[in-house]
Design a protein around this motif. Structure first.
Motif, PDB file in Angstrom:
ATOM      1  N   GLY A 149       0.784  -1.226   0.000  1.00  0.00           N
ATOM      2  CA  GLY A 149       0.000   0.000   0.000  1.00  0.00           C
ATOM      3  C   GLY A 149       0.811   1.269   0.000  1.00  0.00           C
ATOM      4  N   SER A 150       2.116   1.174  -0.236  1.00  0.00           N
ATOM      5  CA  SER A 150       2.967   2.365  -0.270  1.00  0.00           C
ATOM      6  C   SER A 150       3.207   2.778  -1.719  1.00  0.00           C
ATOM      7  N   PHE A 151       3.280   4.076  -1.946  1.00  0.00           N
ATOM      8  CA  PHE A 151       3.455   4.604  -3.298  1.00  0.00           C
ATOM      9  C   PHE A 151       4.795   5.331  -3.397  1.00  0.00           C
ATOM     10  N   TRP A 152       5.492   5.058  -4.493  1.00  0.00           N
ATOM     11  CA  TRP A 152       6.870   5.509  -4.636  1.00  0.00           C
ATOM     12  C   TRP A 152       7.007   6.519  -5.774  1.00  0.00           C
ATOM     13  N   ASP A 153       7.783   7.548  -5.515  1.00  0.00           N
ATOM     14  CA  ASP A 153       8.154   8.501  -6.561  1.00  0.00           C
ATOM     15  C   ASP A 153       9.616   8.232  -6.909  1.00  0.00           C
ATOM     16  N   GLY A 154       9.841   7.202  -7.702  1.00  0.00           N
ATOM     17  CA  GLY A 154      11.196   6.763  -8.018  1.00  0.00           C
ATOM     18  C   GLY A 154      11.640   5.635  -7.113  1.00  0.00           C
ATOM     19  N   VAL A 155      12.226   4.575  -7.690  1.00  0.00           N
ATOM     20  CA  VAL A 155      12.597   3.385  -6.909  1.00  0.00           C
ATOM     21  C   VAL A 155      14.099   3.121  -6.943  1.00  0.00           C
ATOM     22  N   ASP A 156      14.896   4.079  -7.414  1.00  0.00           N
ATOM     23  CA  ASP A 156      16.341   3.849  -7.561  1.00  0.00           C
ATOM     24  C   ASP A 156      16.992   3.493  -6.230  1.00  0.00           C
ATOM     25  N   ASN A 157      16.720   4.299  -5.201  1.00  0.00           N
ATOM     26  CA  ASN A 157      17.317   4.036  -3.897  1.00  0.00           C
ATOM     27  C   ASN A 157      16.797   2.730  -3.302  1.00  0.00           C
ATOM     28  N   LEU A 158      15.536   2.441  -3.535  1.00  0.00           N
ATOM     29  CA  LEU A 158      14.944   1.195  -3.055  1.00  0.00           C
ATOM     30  C   LEU A 158      15.636  -0.007  -3.692  1.00  0.00           C
ATOM     31  N   VAL A 159      15.887   0.069  -4.984  1.00  0.00           N
ATOM     32  CA  VAL A 159      16.556  -1.026  -5.690  1.00  0.00           C
ATOM     33  C   VAL A 159      17.957  -1.261  -5.142  1.00  0.00           C
ATOM     34  N   GLU A 160      18.688  -0.179  -4.901  1.00  0.00           N
ATOM     35  CA  GLU A 160      20.035  -0.309  -4.346  1.00  0.00           C
ATOM     36  C   GLU A 160      19.993  -0.961  -2.967  1.00  0.00           C
ATOM     37  N   PHE A 161      18.994  -0.594  -2.178  1.00  0.00           N
ATOM     38  CA  PHE A 161      18.871  -1.167  -0.840  1.00  0.00           C
ATOM     39  C   PHE A 161      18.556  -2.662  -0.908  1.00  0.00           C
ATOM     40  N   LEU A 162      17.628  -3.056  -1.780  1.00  0.00           N
ATOM     41  CA  LEU A 162      17.264  -4.462  -1.893  1.00  0.00           C
ATOM     42  C   LEU A 162      18.448  -5.325  -2.293  1.00  0.00           C
ATOM     43  N   GLN A 163      19.310  -4.806  -3.133  1.00  0.00           N
ATOM     44  CA  GLN A 163      20.482  -5.564  -3.560  1.00  0.00           C
ATOM     45  C   GLN A 163      21.451  -5.820  -2.415  1.00  0.00           C
ATOM     46  N   LEU A 164      21.402  -4.971  -1.380  1.00  0.00           N
ATOM     47  CA  LEU A 164      22.280  -5.149  -0.224  1.00  0.00           C
ATOM     48  C   LEU A 164      21.752  -6.188   0.756  1.00  0.00           C
ATOM     49  N   CYS A 165      20.438  -6.429   0.726  1.00  0.00           N
ATOM     50  CA  CYS A 165      19.794  -7.296   1.731  1.00  0.00           C
ATOM     51  C   CYS A 165      19.908  -8.757   1.308  1.00  0.00           C
ATOM     52  N   VAL A 166      21.096  -9.309   1.433  1.00  0.00           N
ATOM     53  CA  VAL A 166      21.377 -10.645   0.900  1.00  0.00           C
ATOM     54  C   VAL A 166      20.688 -11.762   1.681  1.00  0.00           C
ATOM     55  N   SER A 167      20.132 -11.450   2.840  1.00  0.00           N
ATOM     56  CA  SER A 167      19.467 -12.485   3.648  1.00  0.00           C
ATOM     57  C   SER A 167      17.953 -12.481   3.494  1.00  0.00           C
ATOM     58  N   LEU A 168      17.410 -11.616   2.631  1.00  0.00           N
ATOM     59  CA  LEU A 168      15.961 -11.514   2.477  1.00  0.00           C
ATOM     60  C   LEU A 168      15.351 -12.830   2.011  1.00  0.00           C
ATOM     61  N   GLU A 169      14.243 -13.213   2.678  1.00  0.00           N
ATOM     62  CA  GLU A 169      13.496 -14.412   2.299  1.00  0.00           C
ATOM     63  C   GLU A 169      12.077 -14.085   1.834  1.00  0.00           C
ATOM     64  N   ARG A 170      11.492 -12.996   2.352  1.00  0.00           N
ATOM     65  CA  ARG A 170      10.121 -12.617   2.018  1.00  0.00           C
ATOM     66  C   ARG A 170      10.067 -11.145   1.618  1.00  0.00           C
ATOM     67  N   VAL A 171       9.459 -10.870   0.445  1.00  0.00           N
ATOM     68  CA  VAL A 171       9.343  -9.500  -0.068  1.00  0.00           C
ATOM     69  C   VAL A 171       7.918  -9.289  -0.542  1.00  0.00           C
ATOM     70  N   SER A 172       7.308  -8.160  -0.160  1.00  0.00           N
ATOM     71  CA  SER A 172       5.923  -7.879  -0.563  1.00  0.00           C
ATOM     72  C   SER A 172       5.781  -6.425  -0.995  1.00  0.00           C
ATOM     73  N   PHE A 173       5.221  -6.261  -2.211  1.00  0.00           N
ATOM     74  CA  PHE A 173       4.872  -4.934  -2.737  1.00  0.00           C
ATOM     75  C   PHE A 173       3.405  -4.937  -3.157  1.00  0.00           C
ATOM     76  N   LYS A 174       2.538  -5.456  -2.352  1.00  0.00           N
ATOM     77  CA  LYS A 174       1.122  -5.576  -2.686  1.00  0.00           C
ATOM     78  C   LYS A 174       0.438  -4.212  -2.690  1.00  0.00           C
ATOM     79  N   CYS A 175      -0.365  -3.966  -3.724  1.00  0.00           N
ATOM     80  CA  CYS A 175      -1.160  -2.726  -3.821  1.00  0.00           C
ATOM     81  C   CYS A 175      -0.299  -1.473  -3.781  1.00  0.00           C
ATOM     82  N   CYS A 176       0.803  -1.483  -4.507  1.00  0.00           N
ATOM     83  CA  CYS A 176       1.680  -0.320  -4.541  1.00  0.00           C
ATOM     84  C   CYS A 176       1.514   0.505  -5.813  1.00  0.00           C
ATOM     85  N   GLY A 177       0.740   0.017  -6.768  1.00  0.00           N
ATOM     86  CA  GLY A 177       0.557   0.746  -8.017  1.00  0.00           C
ATOM     87  C   GLY A 177       1.833   0.916  -8.816  1.00  0.00           C
ATOM     88  N   LEU A 178       2.764  -0.027  -8.678  1.00  0.00           N
ATOM     89  CA  LEU A 178       4.051   0.076  -9.359  1.00  0.00           C
ATOM     90  C   LEU A 178       3.885  -0.077 -10.868  1.00  0.00           C
TER      91      LEU A 178
END
Length: 386
Positions: free
Chosen positions: A122-151
């Motif tokens: 349910g969160s809306f983003w104005d640009g995802v560049d920083n988000l993408v860089e952060f996700l690439q750092l989270c090497v232990s992530l097992e669960r990711v959810s972007f439900k209802c974000c209008g991406l």
């Protein structure tokens, strides 16, 4: 209001209450210190003073989960607050990031190294560049959810491309976004590359009026890939999938490489012809145990017969049909051959009660001890009918 509810610290606003009064029960936290592990804040403006107060909590309590629901905060201040927290779960729901949130970019930051689950529903983003860089750092992530974000299609392409580098990803929820060809190509590449992905939700992708994405045409080849065997749950509800789409998916479901156990095709455009096609491929499918066909273009229960007639693995079949007497009888006659069908029959509330004795008699006649035992476990209704 600040409350302690089991392992949670819950903060939410009440009428005529200032932020300072949230902390009137602050001393109560000390007596629950060892059992507290989650901080949940709803509908609160996280100003500088509020964030400073939250920072004071962390030396006292080993919080592993933070959930922020419909809050507002300065992106830079929020990012600096989260950066050095050794969290396992981070949920930022209902945010609108009009400016880019300053998520950590340092590979050694505690948050990136410790996170196992992240959710931005349910969160809306104005640009995802920083988000993408952060996700690439989270090497232990097992669960990711972007439900209802209008991406958008491009944003999904960037995000999923970043997730392809994560070695432990098991759960991905992208429901209710605007996935297009670019996003689907990244998703299919993820399915083919990942050796850990088990749950994928692509329900309710917003499509251009009068057009279909035909996401099944992208998914069908990916499900035939050897590495897709780890994918157990696939949700495709609300994507205008019709009989032609089912024909494309059927080729994958028929393959031994497909190990799906749960398939959600609800709220689509599947007719009885599509069910017949689906039934043919399920004859050789020994993995699928749960199938959701609610709210499609068929209404009679007899349309489901091709699905369960010769399938030996299906245990749960969700539908929106009403069982008429003839179709219920027909199902009763074939369910003795089908382990899953027996369970479906027992769970079907619209089956006339007089049919139970016929089914049980048929099981006795064929010496199907497993079925007899299962029916007897369903209660006195079966016993009284027999």
């Amino acid at each position: 209001m600040l409350q302690v509810r089991g392992p949670k610290i819950v903060i939410y606003p009440t009428r005529n209450e200032s932020l300072d009064s949230f902390w009137k029960n602050y001393q109560e936290i000390g007596s629950h210190r060892e059992s507290l592990s989650e901080l949940q804040i709803s509908c609160v403006r996280l100003n500088d003073k509020m964030i400073d107060r939250l920072k004071d909590l962390h030396p006292k309590i080993a919080i592993s989960t933070i959930s922020l629901h419909s809050c507002t905060a300065d992106p830079e201040r929020l990012g600096s607050y989260l950066e050095n927290l050794p969290l396992e779960t981070l949920r930022l729901h209902g945010f609108t990031f009009q400016r880019k949130i300053c998520l950590p970019r340092n590979e050694q930051c505690m948050l990136a190294m410790s996170l196992r689950e992240v959710s931005f529903n349910g969160s809306f983003w104005d640009g995802v560049d920083n988000l993408v860089e952060f996700l690439q750092l989270c090497v232990s992530l097992e669960r990711v959810s972007f439900k209802c974000c209008g991406l958008s299609d491009e944003a999904l392409n960037q995000i999923v491309s970043a997730l392809q580098t994560l070695p432990h990803l098991k759960y991905l929820d992208l429901a209710a976004n605007r996935c297009g060809p670019k996003g689907m190509r990244s998703i299919t590449a993820l399915i083919k590359q990942s050796t850990t992905l088990e749950h994928l939700d692509l329900s309710y992708q917003t499509l251009t009026e009068g057009k279909r994405l035909c996401l099944e045409s992208f998914l069908a080849p990916a499900l035939l890939h050897d590495r897709s065997k780890q994918l157990k749950v696939l949700r495709l509800a609300g994507n205008l999938i019709d009989d032609n789409g089912i024909s494309q998916l059927a080729s994958s479901l028929r393959s031994p490489s497909c190990s799906l156990q749960h398939l959600d095709l609800s709220t689509n455009e599947i007719s009885s012809n599509g069910l017949a096609t689906l039934g043919l491929c399920l004859k050789t499918n020994y993995h699928l145990t749960r199938l959701n066909l609610k709210s499609n273009f068929f209404s009679d229960l007899s349309s489901l017969l091709p699905i369960i007639e010769e399938n030996y693995s299906l245990e749960y079949l969700e539908h929106s049909c009403h069982a008429s007497e003839p179709s219920a009888k027909f199902i009763a006659q074939i369910c003795h051959l089908n382990r899953g069908g027996r369970r479906l029959l027992c769970q079907e509330p619209n089956i006339p009660m007089g049919l139970w004795s016929k089914v049980l008699a048929r099981c006795v006649q064929t010496k199907n001890c497993d079925a007899i035992h299962y029916f007897l476990q369903t209660g006195n209704l079966v016993m009284s009918s027999a």
